[in-house]
Each structure stands twice: as C-alpha cells, then as structure tokens.
Design a protein around this motif. Structure first.
Motif, short mmCIF file in Angstrom:
data_model
loop_
_atom_site.label_atom_id
_atom_site.label_comp_id
_atom_site.label_asym_id
_atom_site.label_seq_id
_atom_site.Cartn_x
_atom_site.Cartn_y
_atom_site.Cartn_z
N PRO A 1 0.82 -1.23 0.00
CA PRO A 1 0.00 0.00 0.00
C PRO A 1 0.85 1.27 0.00
CG PRO A 1 -0.92 -1.60 1.52
CD PRO A 1 0.43 -2.13 1.09
N CYS A 2 1.95 1.28 0.75
CA CYS A 2 2.82 2.47 0.77
C CYS A 2 3.52 2.67 -0.56
CB CYS A 2 3.87 2.33 1.89
SG CYS A 2 3.17 2.49 3.53
N MET A 3 3.97 1.58 -1.16
CA MET A 3 4.64 1.70 -2.46
C MET A 3 3.68 2.28 -3.49
SD MET A 3 7.22 -1.60 -2.63
CE MET A 3 6.06 -2.89 -2.25
N LYS A 4 2.45 1.80 -3.48
CA LYS A 4 1.44 2.30 -4.42
C LYS A 4 1.06 3.75 -4.11
CE LYS A 4 -1.69 2.06 -7.64
NZ LYS A 4 -1.36 2.04 -9.06
N LEU A 5 0.91 4.08 -2.83
CA LEU A 5 0.58 5.45 -2.43
C LEU A 5 1.63 6.44 -2.90
CD1 LEU A 5 -1.11 7.51 -0.72
CD2 LEU A 5 0.35 6.87 1.22
N VAL A 6 2.89 6.13 -2.66
CA VAL A 6 3.98 7.01 -3.08
C VAL A 6 4.01 7.12 -4.60
CG1 VAL A 6 6.49 7.29 -3.14
CG2 VAL A 6 5.35 6.70 -1.00
N LYS A 7 3.94 6.00 -5.29
CA LYS A 7 3.98 6.00 -6.76
C LYS A 7 2.79 6.78 -7.34
CE LYS A 7 4.29 2.92 -10.77
NZ LYS A 7 3.27 3.55 -11.58
N SER A 8 1.61 6.57 -6.81
CA SER A 8 0.41 7.25 -7.32
C SER A 8 0.46 8.76 -7.13
CB SER A 8 -0.85 6.70 -6.63
OG SER A 8 -1.03 5.35 -6.96
N SER B 1 8.78 4.28 -6.05
CA SER B 1 8.77 3.11 -5.18
C SER B 1 9.64 2.02 -5.77
CB SER B 1 7.34 2.58 -5.02
OG SER B 1 6.56 3.51 -4.32
N ILE B 2 10.37 1.37 -4.88
CA ILE B 2 11.29 0.31 -5.29
C ILE B 2 10.97 -0.94 -4.48
CG2 ILE B 2 13.70 -0.39 -5.51
CD1 ILE B 2 14.40 2.65 -5.31
N ALA B 3 10.67 -2.03 -5.17
CA ALA B 3 10.47 -3.32 -4.52
C ALA B 3 11.82 -4.03 -4.52
CB ALA B 3 9.43 -4.15 -5.26
N VAL B 4 12.30 -4.41 -3.35
CA VAL B 4 13.56 -5.14 -3.26
C VAL B 4 13.29 -6.59 -2.90
CG1 VAL B 4 14.95 -3.11 -2.70
CG2 VAL B 4 13.93 -4.44 -0.85
N PHE B 5 14.20 -7.45 -3.29
CA PHE B 5 14.04 -8.88 -3.04
C PHE B 5 15.39 -9.45 -2.64
CE2 PHE B 5 15.02 -8.23 -7.48
CZ PHE B 5 16.01 -9.16 -7.74
N ASP B 6 15.33 -10.54 -1.87
CA ASP B 6 16.55 -11.24 -1.50
C ASP B 6 17.11 -11.97 -2.72
OD1 ASP B 6 16.55 -10.53 1.18
OD2 ASP B 6 15.27 -12.22 1.74
N GLN B 7 18.43 -12.03 -2.78
CA GLN B 7 19.08 -12.76 -3.88
C GLN B 7 18.54 -14.19 -3.91
OE1 GLN B 7 20.98 -11.45 -6.11
NE2 GLN B 7 21.83 -9.63 -5.17
N GLY B 8 18.08 -14.63 -5.05
CA GLY B 8 17.63 -16.00 -5.21
C GLY B 8 16.18 -16.26 -4.88
N LYS B 9 15.48 -15.31 -4.22
CA LYS B 9 14.06 -15.53 -3.96
C LYS B 9 13.33 -14.20 -3.90
CE LYS B 9 14.40 -15.61 1.06
NZ LYS B 9 14.05 -16.25 2.28
N LYS C 1 5.79 -4.73 -10.26
CA LYS C 1 6.16 -3.81 -11.35
C LYS C 1 5.16 -3.92 -12.49
CE LYS C 1 9.39 -1.28 -13.67
NZ LYS C 1 8.56 -0.61 -14.61
N ARG C 2 4.84 -5.15 -12.88
CA ARG C 2 3.86 -5.35 -13.96
C ARG C 2 2.49 -4.77 -13.61
NH1 ARG C 2 6.37 -10.25 -14.03
NH2 ARG C 2 4.63 -11.27 -12.99
N ALA C 3 2.12 -4.85 -12.33
CA ALA C 3 0.83 -4.33 -11.86
C ALA C 3 0.88 -2.82 -11.62
CB ALA C 3 0.40 -5.05 -10.58
N GLU C 4 2.02 -2.20 -11.93
CA GLU C 4 2.23 -0.75 -11.79
C GLU C 4 2.06 -0.28 -10.34
OE1 GLU C 4 -0.01 1.38 -14.73
OE2 GLU C 4 0.87 0.22 -16.36
N ARG C 5 2.49 -1.11 -9.40
CA ARG C 5 2.46 -0.73 -7.99
C ARG C 5 3.80 -0.17 -7.55
NH1 ARG C 5 -0.91 -5.39 -4.95
NH2 ARG C 5 -2.55 -3.92 -4.47
N VAL C 6 4.84 -0.44 -8.30
CA VAL C 6 6.17 0.10 -8.03
C VAL C 6 6.78 0.61 -9.33
CG1 VAL C 6 6.56 -1.44 -6.05
CG2 VAL C 6 7.38 -2.12 -8.31
#
Length: 171
Positions: A102-109, A114-122, A131-136
C-alpha cells in the motif's frame, strides 16, 4: 537538497534501534511494547500493519512526526499540497514485503518513486509482479553495496528530484 531517512516497519522498534545504522534515521516507526516497572513486556503498545504504514507516510508528508492526540488532530486536518513539508513526489519508498505494497502504491500514485527489493535467489517473481501491476516503479536486489543496482536507481531518482525542484524554482 536535504535528504532524510525514515524507517516504517512492522518489525520491533527496539531491535531496529539497536542496529548500527539506526542513528542515521530521522524517525523510526515500528511495533512497540508496554513494559512494567521490572522491564517486562505487559502488552503491545503499538502495532504497525500495512494500513498503519500509510499513516506514517502522511505524517512524514505533513511534518507531523510525533504520535499523540494533538498530532493526530494535526495529521487529520486538511493541509494544502504546497504547505506539506515533504511532498510525495519527493519521496522514495523502498519495500521488501506485502505489508509495503500500500505504501509503495501510495507514493507512486502521488508522483514519488517506489522500489520493490528482493533477496538474492528468492522473491524476484513477486517483485516483478508488483512492477507489472504498476504498484512500483523499480525492482532491485536487496544489495545495498556501492555500485549496486539499488544505489544507481536511488541516485538517479535523487538527481531527478533535484532537477525538477530547481526547474520549479524558475517557473
């Protein structure tokens, strides 16, 4: 340009405050406990979930950083966009889980990044789906070392914010 860092987390505030980097944050919003006179946990004092996280973004946005009854009134009062301390367009939100969506979408909107980060490998597939859903705006590995993708992205965003602010000063 002045850069401020905040933590908005569903984690435990005292654990975050115990880290070496805690001193570099203007404010840490996270879950807290109430303690008795012996220092034993009695009850949750404050819980931070995905909806509460958005409240903290508005606190930062309006410059209402304390949490008390007076600040709640100030937070809920209408504030024109041009009077807000930190416009959403000047925010960068970095999130690593579903409670951040919700925060990522709020800031982007609202014109921020907004940046979604992920652990290496998962977690890359879930971040890519955001990203595809345009939330980040961006997806990057949770590698915060010098020269990493996230460092390059954040520095580019900061340069863009600075350029836009400078151009608005001439308008």
């Amino acid at each position: 340009m002045q850069i401020e860092h905040y933590i908005v987390s569903s984690g435990i505030k005292e654990i975050i405050e115990g880290t070496d980097i805690a001193q570099h944050f203007k404010k840490i919003y996270a879950c807290e406990f109430m303690y008795d006179y012996n220092g034993l946990i009695q009850w949750p004092k404050f819980a931070v979930n995905y909806t509460a996280k958005t409240q903290f973004l508005f606190r930062i946005n309006k410059g209402v950083l304390t949490i008390d009854s007076e600040s709640t009134n100030a937070l809920n009062r209408f504030t024109p966009e041009d009077e807000r301390r930190i416009p959403f367009r000047n925010m960068i939100y970095i999130g690593d889980g579903l409670t951040d969506v919700p925060c990522m979408k709020l800031v982007k909107s609202n014109g921020g990044q907004s940046i979604a980060v992920f652990d290496q490998g998962k977690g890359k597939d879930a971040a890519d789906a955001l990203k595809r859903a345009e939330r980040v705006n961006f997806v990057a590995a949770a590698d915060y070392s010098a020269g990493s993708d996230i460092e390059v992205i954040v520095q580019a965003i900061i340069k863009k914010i600075q350029a836009v602010e400078e151009m608005q000063a001439y308008a």
